[in-house]
Design an enzyme around this catalytic site. Structure first.
Site, short mmCIF file in Angstrom:
data_model
loop_
_atom_site.label_atom_id
_atom_site.label_comp_id
_atom_site.label_asym_id
_atom_site.label_seq_id
_atom_site.Cartn_x
_atom_site.Cartn_y
_atom_site.Cartn_z
N GLY A 99 -11.97 2.87 3.49
CA GLY A 99 -11.03 1.95 2.85
C GLY A 99 -10.08 2.65 1.89
N HIS A 100 -9.12 1.87 1.41
CA HIS A 100 -8.09 2.45 0.55
C HIS A 100 -8.65 2.92 -0.79
CE1 HIS A 100 -6.93 -1.82 -1.11
NE2 HIS A 100 -8.21 -1.56 -1.23
N ASN A 101 -8.05 4.02 -1.28
CA ASN A 101 -8.39 4.61 -2.57
C ASN A 101 -9.79 5.20 -2.64
OD1 ASN A 101 -6.41 2.04 -3.46
ND2 ASN A 101 -5.92 4.03 -4.37
N GLN A 140 0.86 -1.18 0.00
CA GLN A 140 0.00 0.00 0.00
C GLN A 140 0.90 1.24 0.00
OE1 GLN A 140 -3.77 -0.73 0.20
NE2 GLN A 140 -2.58 -2.43 -0.64
#
Length: 351
Positions: free
Chosen positions: A243-245, A202
């Site tokens: 969450g990511h992005n 990440q």
């Protein structure tokens, strides 16, 4: 320490009905206000309570003022939006007694030589600030916080005790991050090979705009490759997971325990009730309002109010409803078959 009503009106506007030299010492709810308080009426259902309050002055709308003027003897400040006026007045009263943390770095803080700390910033006890981090003017970093490598904390932003702000992440001006929040932890990214999970690094950041509030124990994951983005004015309650992005548009607000899965894109001026869930890779346009406990399982491409849950019921009743829902497809087919039979018989009779 108090303030004159005239001074409040000079600062925030409004039409004053009453003595401008009347001094009030604070703001309080209608039922709790004393003779030295100013209160507010933002819900017309509480007009009767307003007539009985002991408050020296009231913040009211024009419609409510017309109703209570004959029965309330105190001063009034008439404004378009009493609740917003109350919020600004409450901030002002708080500022009169607020203790501003002194500028400087506590002796127990561990600050890397290459970190840049503005002279007016406050760095409390046991803070750790790694290489290349930047702390802006008048920023406040509470006790026990961790600021990672090359992270940026904007001017006037405050981190309460024990916030973790990971490497390369950034937050703009006048932000607030409450205790226990973790900004920039790894997103949940894995590839599956024959049942074995392979971690995906990440390497993105979390980029947070100006005037953003982040509640206690809320977590915002860094992007996998691109960044996770939180735009200006976003308000996040406690125990939220981003969450990511993900991309959260400006001035969107989320109540406690909302969960947003990776790569969801949410527009501006949206609201999410407590415990609402958003699945990953969805798009939600501007000005969408999602009810508490709702599950957003598809993209929402039109503004409006959305709700997605069954009303609360006794468990036995809920189970009966669930059985009906499971059989809706077959019931639909049967209804269509019956419609065809009825149509055929009707046509035969007419002929």
């Amino acid at each position: 320490m108090g303030t004159r009503l005239g001074a409040l009106v000079e600062r925030f506007g409004g039409q004053l009905v009453g003595d401008p030299d009347l001094e009030v010492t604070g703001i309080a709810p209608l039922a709790d206000a004393g003779v030295s308080h100013i209160s507010f009426l933002s819900n017309s259902k509480l007009r009767a309570q307003a007539l009985q309050t002991r408050a020296a002055a009231l913040i009211v709308s024009a419609a409510d003022d017309a109703f209570i003027a004959a029965g309330y003897s105190g001063a009034r400040i008439v404004v378009p939006n009493p609740y917003v006026y109350f919020a600004r007045a409450a901030q002002y009263f708080e500022s009169l007694t607020a203790i501003v943390p002194a500028a400087g770095v506590h002796p127990s803080a561990v600050v890397a030589e290459t970190a840049q700390i503005a002279p007016s910033a406050h760095i409390a006890a046991r803070v750790v600030i790694e290489d290349g981090a930047v702390i802006g003017e008048h920023a406040v970093i509470g006790a026990g916080c961790f600021i990672g490598r090359e992270a940026v904390i904007g001017d006037g932003t405050r981190l309460f005790a024990n916030v973790t702000f990971q490497a390369y992440c950034q937050i703009g001006k006048r932000g607030i991050i409450h205790s226990g929040a973790v900004i920039g932890t790894d997103g949940f990214g894995f590839a599956n090979e024959g049942g074995v999970y392979i971690k995906i690094p990440q390497t993105g950041r979390v980029m947070i705009g100006d005037d953003v509030d982040i509640g206690a124990n809320t977590t915002i994951d860094r992007g996998a490759l691109a960044d996770t983005v939180i735009e200006d004015g976003v308000k996040l309650d406690n125990q939220i997971q981003i969450g990511h992005n993900c991309h959260i548009g400006a001035h969107t607000a989320m109540a406690g325990c909302v969960g947003v899965a990776g790569s969801a894109k949410i527009g501006k001026y949206c609201t999410f009730g407590g415990a609402a869930m958003v699945l990953g890779h969805l798009t939600i346009v501007d000005k969408v309002h999602v009810g508490s406990g709702s599950m957003v399982s598809r993209s929402i491409l039109e503004p409006g109010q959305y709700t997605g849950f069954y009303p609360l019921a006794k468990n036995a009743e809920w189970e009966k409803s669930a059985v009906i829902v499971r059989n809706l497809s077959s019931m639909r087919d049967k209804i269509r078959a019956l419609e065809k039979i009825i149509k055929t018989k009707t046509e035969n009779n007419e002929s």
